[in-house]
Design a protein around this motif. Structure first.
Motif, mmCIF file in Angstrom:
data_model
loop_
_atom_site.group_PDB
_atom_site.id
_atom_site.type_symbol
_atom_site.label_atom_id
_atom_site.label_comp_id
_atom_site.label_asym_id
_atom_site.label_seq_id
_atom_site.Cartn_x
_atom_site.Cartn_y
_atom_site.Cartn_z
ATOM 1 N N ARG A 58 -5.268 18.939 91.078
ATOM 2 C CA ARG A 58 -6.070 20.071 90.962
ATOM 3 C C ARG A 58 -5.407 21.294 90.240
ATOM 4 N N ARG A 59 -4.297 21.558 90.693
ATOM 5 C CA ARG A 59 -3.576 22.473 90.183
ATOM 6 C C ARG A 59 -2.709 22.283 88.917
ATOM 7 N N ALA A 60 -2.642 21.273 88.674
ATOM 8 C CA ALA A 60 -2.270 20.708 87.272
ATOM 9 C C ALA A 60 -3.220 20.868 86.415
ATOM 10 N N PHE A 61 -4.564 20.484 86.642
ATOM 11 C CA PHE A 61 -5.685 20.400 85.946
ATOM 12 C C PHE A 61 -5.830 21.824 85.456
ATOM 13 N N GLN A 88 -4.012 24.288 85.552
ATOM 14 C CA GLN A 88 -3.052 25.041 84.837
ATOM 15 C C GLN A 88 -3.278 24.626 82.903
ATOM 16 N N GLU A 89 -3.508 23.257 83.025
ATOM 17 C CA GLU A 89 -4.011 22.581 81.501
ATOM 18 C C GLU A 89 -5.164 23.383 80.902
ATOM 19 N N LEU A 90 -6.167 23.699 81.864
ATOM 20 C CA LEU A 90 -7.538 24.372 81.366
ATOM 21 C C LEU A 90 -7.059 25.661 80.649
ATOM 22 N N ALA A 91 -6.154 26.457 81.666
ATOM 23 C CA ALA A 91 -5.741 27.932 81.463
ATOM 24 C C ALA A 91 -4.885 27.783 80.042
#
Length: 81
Positions: A51-54, A56-59
């Motif tokens: 969830r955190r990596a996802f 960050q990718e969206l940001a």
């Protein structure tokens, strides 16, 4: 170990030896993420949703998009009441 690229339907495929799969913990149906390194090597990693990596990718994607004018401002300007 040298592997051969073979035709599989309309795609190309590499058969991964069973010993490699056992050592990696992967099995049929598992999803993997593939990436290409700077020197052209292909790396496979088990695809685990983070969830955190996802987020960050969206940001990162959001920050890379050009800022334009608000869609609502454009709609209001064109609207006929």
């Amino acid at each position: 170990m040298n592997l051969r690229i073979s035709k599989w339907g309309n795609s190309l495929a590499v058969c991964i030896p069973a010993d490699y799969l056992r050592h990696s913990g992967l099995s049929e149906g598992d999803q993997v993420q593939a990436s290409v390194t700077v020197d052209g090597a292909i790396c496979f990693h088990p695809a685990k949703w983070n969830r955190r990596a996802f987020a960050q990718e969206l940001a990162n994607i959001r920050d890379s998009l050009p800022m334009g004018e608000s869609v609502m401002e454009e709609v209001r300007r064109e609207a006929r009441y």
